[in-house]
Design a protein around this motif. Structure first.
Motif, PDB file in Angstrom:
ATOM      1  N   GLU A  28      41.522  31.227  36.828  1.00 52.55           N
ATOM      2  CA  GLU A  28      41.914  32.472  36.162  1.00 52.55           C
ATOM      3  C   GLU A  28      42.876  33.283  37.025  1.00 52.55           C
ATOM      4  O   GLU A  28      43.839  33.862  36.520  1.00 52.55           O
ATOM      5  CB  GLU A  28      40.670  33.317  35.829  1.00 52.55           C
ATOM      6  N   GLN A  29      42.618  33.347  38.330  1.00 52.55           N
ATOM      7  CA  GLN A  29      43.504  34.072  39.241  1.00 52.55           C
ATOM      8  C   GLN A  29      44.875  33.409  39.335  1.00 52.55           C
ATOM      9  O   GLN A  29      45.894  34.089  39.383  1.00 52.55           O
ATOM     10  CB  GLN A  29      42.867  34.174  40.632  1.00 52.55           C
ATOM     11  N   ARG A  30      44.901  32.081  39.343  1.00 50.89           N
ATOM     12  CA  ARG A  30      46.185  31.371  39.402  1.00 50.89           C
ATOM     13  C   ARG A  30      46.992  31.607  38.127  1.00 50.89           C
ATOM     14  O   ARG A  30      48.212  31.777  38.176  1.00 50.89           O
ATOM     15  CB  ARG A  30      45.953  29.877  39.653  1.00 50.89           C
ATOM     16  N   ILE A  31      46.325  31.640  36.986  1.00 49.19           N
ATOM     17  CA  ILE A  31      46.996  31.914  35.709  1.00 49.19           C
ATOM     18  C   ILE A  31      47.593  33.318  35.735  1.00 49.19           C
ATOM     19  O   ILE A  31      48.749  33.531  35.380  1.00 49.19           O
ATOM     20  CB  ILE A  31      46.011  31.742  34.536  1.00 49.19           C
ATOM     21  N   GLU A  32      46.791  34.285  36.179  1.00 43.95           N
ATOM     22  CA  GLU A  32      47.248  35.678  36.256  1.00 43.95           C
ATOM     23  C   GLU A  32      48.403  35.825  37.244  1.00 43.95           C
ATOM     24  O   GLU A  32      49.390  36.513  36.957  1.00 43.95           O
ATOM     25  CB  GLU A  32      46.083  36.588  36.654  1.00 43.95           C
ATOM     26  N   LYS A  33      48.296  35.160  38.389  1.00 39.10           N
ATOM     27  CA  LYS A  33      49.350  35.231  39.405  1.00 39.10           C
ATOM     28  C   LYS A  33      50.672  34.673  38.866  1.00 39.10           C
ATOM     29  O   LYS A  33      51.748  35.136  39.238  1.00 39.10           O
ATOM     30  CB  LYS A  33      48.938  34.471  40.667  1.00 39.10           C
ATOM     31  N   GLY A  35      51.679  35.125  35.971  1.00 34.53           N
ATOM     32  CA  GLY A  35      52.205  36.081  34.994  1.00 34.53           C
ATOM     33  C   GLY A  35      51.670  35.911  33.581  1.00 34.53           C
ATOM     34  O   GLY A  35      52.219  36.476  32.630  1.00 34.53           O
ATOM     35  N   VAL A  37      48.277  35.900  30.723  1.00 31.27           N
ATOM     36  CA  VAL A  37      46.988  36.507  30.428  1.00 31.27           C
ATOM     37  C   VAL A  37      46.263  35.594  29.446  1.00 31.27           C
ATOM     38  O   VAL A  37      46.842  35.193  28.424  1.00 31.27           O
ATOM     39  CB  VAL A  37      47.167  37.909  29.791  1.00 31.27           C
TER      40      VAL A  37
END
Length: 174
Positions: A28-33, A35, A37
């Protein structure tokens, strides 16, 4: 000898935090990083389920994009490869949302086993793999090399609701 041991310990001390921090980053953090959601997972639009779990294998039904973000049209006619790639990325995000809704945490994914991508395309369109790369790239963003899967990318004369792409996947859990 003491210098060698000291240098080995120093090297380990410098490298260990880097590897631990890379491993502690969640999908989830890699997806958010990157750009993106995660959307809310989609509901079935017919008499089927969006996922089925058997042992440690999670099967995803064919997906379009979530939240009304489906790109509509035909590759080679109303859509180009870039638009198809972006449509495929949106489908990847929706599939990731479905996985998360099924198992609660994307970190429980061991590896992606198979991706089956269908592209709504004209008979002369031949860049199906470039379109489905959007989905594959999204899964690699989330899971690293464990997101790479055996894959099919094929053309269809039509897809539900005139979607540009529909993609299903099989995922192994930890």
């Amino acid at each position: 000898m003491k210098k060698l041991i000291f240098c080995s310990m120093l090297s380990a001390a410098l490298v260990l935090p880097l590897s631990v921090s890379a491993q502690s980053t969640t999908p989830e953090q890699r997806i958010e990083k990157a750009g993106f959601v995660l959307p809310k997972a989609t509901k079935p639009i017919g008499n089927y389920v969006t996922w089925r779990l058997s042992g440690k294998t999670l099967y995803l039904s064919g997906h379009g994009a979530c939240e009304g973000k489906s790109v509509l049209g035909k590759l080679g006619d109303t859509l180009n490869v870039k638009q198809g790639y972006e449509a495929s990325q949106q489908v990847g995000l929706c599939a990731l949302a479905t996985i998360k809704s099924a198992i609660g945490d994307l970190s429980k994914v061991k590896q992606v086993l198979q991706i089956s991508g269908m592209v709504n395309a004209t008979s002369s369109f031949t860049d199906h793999p470039k379109v489905i790369n959007g989905f594959s790239d999204m899964f690699v963003t989330a899971f690293g090399d464990d997101g790479k899967a055996a894959r099919a990318a094929v053309g269809m004369t039509s897809l539900p609701a005139n979607w540009a792409v529909e993609i299903s996947a099989i995922v192994e859990l930890k």
